[in-house]
Design an enzyme around this catalytic site. Structure first.
Site, mmCIF file in Angstrom:
data_model
loop_
_atom_site.group_PDB
_atom_site.id
_atom_site.type_symbol
_atom_site.label_atom_id
_atom_site.label_comp_id
_atom_site.label_asym_id
_atom_site.label_seq_id
_atom_site.Cartn_x
_atom_site.Cartn_y
_atom_site.Cartn_z
ATOM 1 N N HIS A 34 6.220 -1.462 31.341
ATOM 2 C CA HIS A 34 7.209 -0.581 31.968
ATOM 3 C C HIS A 34 7.409 0.629 31.055
ATOM 4 C CE1 HIS A 34 9.903 -2.303 29.029
ATOM 5 N NE2 HIS A 34 9.780 -3.517 29.549
ATOM 6 N N GLY A 36 9.474 1.377 28.908
ATOM 7 C CA GLY A 36 9.785 1.069 27.501
ATOM 8 C C GLY A 36 8.497 0.893 26.703
ATOM 9 N N HIS A 37 7.545 0.130 27.256
ATOM 10 C CA HIS A 37 6.256 -0.043 26.567
ATOM 11 C C HIS A 37 5.516 1.306 26.478
ATOM 12 C CE1 HIS A 37 6.605 -4.164 28.561
ATOM 13 N NE2 HIS A 37 6.482 -4.482 27.285
ATOM 14 N N GLN A 61 5.230 -18.721 21.991
ATOM 15 C CA GLN A 61 6.623 -18.285 21.877
ATOM 16 C C GLN A 61 7.481 -18.707 23.069
ATOM 17 O OE1 GLN A 61 5.234 -14.038 21.720
ATOM 18 N NE2 GLN A 61 7.127 -13.612 22.797
ATOM 19 N N SER A 187 13.063 -4.419 31.212
ATOM 20 C CA SER A 187 12.486 -5.675 30.740
ATOM 21 C C SER A 187 11.630 -6.246 31.851
ATOM 22 C CB SER A 187 13.613 -6.665 30.418
ATOM 23 O OG SER A 187 13.097 -7.984 30.362
ATOM 24 N N ARG A 189 11.447 -9.177 32.583
ATOM 25 C CA ARG A 189 12.209 -10.262 33.224
ATOM 26 C C ARG A 189 13.223 -9.749 34.253
ATOM 27 N NH1 ARG A 189 11.361 -12.935 27.863
ATOM 28 N NH2 ARG A 189 10.116 -14.788 28.347
HETATM 29 O O1 PAF Z 1 7.871 -8.325 22.526
HETATM 30 C C1 PAF Z 1 6.854 -8.854 23.010
HETATM 31 O O2 PAF Z 1 6.340 -8.432 24.040
HETATM 32 C C2 PAF Z 1 6.240 -10.056 22.318
HETATM 33 O O3 PAF Z 1 7.221 -10.880 21.769
HETATM 34 C C3 PAF Z 1 5.185 -9.686 21.260
HETATM 35 C C4 PAF Z 1 5.785 -8.885 20.118
HETATM 36 C C5 PAF Z 1 4.082 -8.870 21.920
HETATM 37 C C6 PAF Z 1 4.569 -10.952 20.672
HETATM 38 O O4 PAF Z 1 3.981 -11.734 21.652
#
Ligand code: PAF
Length: 283
Positions: A34, A36-37, A61, A187, A189
């Site tokens: 999105h 932000g990225h 994670q 986000s 999500r």
């Molecule tokens: O912020 C994220 O998207 C993830 O936690 C990351 C830093 C790419 C690690 O998987």
């Protein structure tokens, strides 16, 4: 832009750029990009000769019962956005490449202390998964600098601590959170929210703003946290935590602390929303 999924081709390309004296900025992501990225990629382009982005939905994670399978995967759309921005290389490893012996037998990185607070307490093992995959990606890409969004404030603090503790020669940059016009932080999500929940969601940022105002008049921090949690719960959230913390150590702040960050996580329907606000009382 090249998309590469194997380490041999990745190393060949990186070696060529380095032999030409070019600097490399790295933006690790889990995809479903999105604005932000995309801001991270734009900032990366300003700061280095080459920009490498990774997309990897990191199973390590996610806890049991979390949204690993549901997490949005939109590779073609992400590739198109990255081409438009002029990213140079997209690295898309598979779980088998990064975890060939499975998650149980994987060496891991654990950042003590800070990883156990807040999101770490609610999501045991989450920051171990983040630190481990970021360490592996750093070793594969060996960037000069790496960029992360400040929405994940605690994650950024964990990564900074790992880099410092393990003497990784990588500059870490935190980039401002990008928000919708109603204040909701972008986000992946947010896509889990129903139309009604989406209307309610900006209350999280409004509550942070309200706390920041109150902090200037009132120094009973714990009472303010409780009022904020009550406010969110009455609006329809299920508050996981909302804490006024020291901006650097992330320990709970005391009434003499001036450099603060309010950290919050709350469930709204299927979405676990996190957000934060920096408050400097010395201003
Ligand atoms: O912020 C994220 O998207 C993830 O936690 C990351 C830093 C790419 C690690 O998987």
């Amino acid at each position: 832009m090249q998309t590469i999924s194997d380490t041999h081709r990745l190393h060949q390309q990186l070696k060529q750029w380095r032999s030409q004296g070019q600097t490399i900025a790295f933006v690790p992501t889990m995809g479903n990009l999105h604005s932000g990225h995309l801001l991270l990629v734009k900032e990366a382009k300003q700061r280095a000769d080459r920009v490498v982005v990774s997309i990897f939905v990191n199973p390590m994670q996610f806890g049991a019962g979390e949204d690993l399978d549901a997490y949005p995967r939109t590779l073609e759309q992400d590739q198109a956005s990255l081409v438009e921005l002029g990213a140079d290389l997209l690295f898309t490893p598979t779980p088998d490449l990064l975890y060939p012996k499975g998650l149980e037998n994987q060496t891991f990185v654990e950042v003590p202390g800070i990883s156990m607070l807040y999101c770490g307490e609610s999501r045991p093992g989450h920051f171990r998964g983040v630190a481990t995959v970021v360490c592996k990606l750093f070793n594969l890409v060996q960037p000069d600098l790496a960029l992360f969004g400040m929405k994940d404030y605690q994650q950024l603090a964990v990564i900074r601590t790992m880099v410092r503790d393990l003497n990784m020669p990588i500059e870490i940059l935190g980039i401002e959170t990008v928000r919708n016009s109603d204040g909701l932080a972008l986000s992946s999500r947010n896509g889990y929210l129903s139309a009604n929940e989406r209307q309610l969601a900006p209350e999280l940022k409004r509550t942070l703003d309200w706390m920041a105002e109150k902090l200037r008049e009132d120094n009973d921090l714990r009472a303010l946290e409780q009022q904020a949690a009550d406010r969110l719960n009455s609006a329809g959230f299920s508050t996981d935590y909302i804490h006024i913390c020291h901006a650097h150590s992330l320990e709970k702040a005391g009434s003499d602390d001036k450099e603060l960050v309010i950290l919050a996580a709350a469930q709204l329907g299927r979405a676990r929303l996190i957000d934060n606000l920096r408050v400097d009382l010395a201003d």
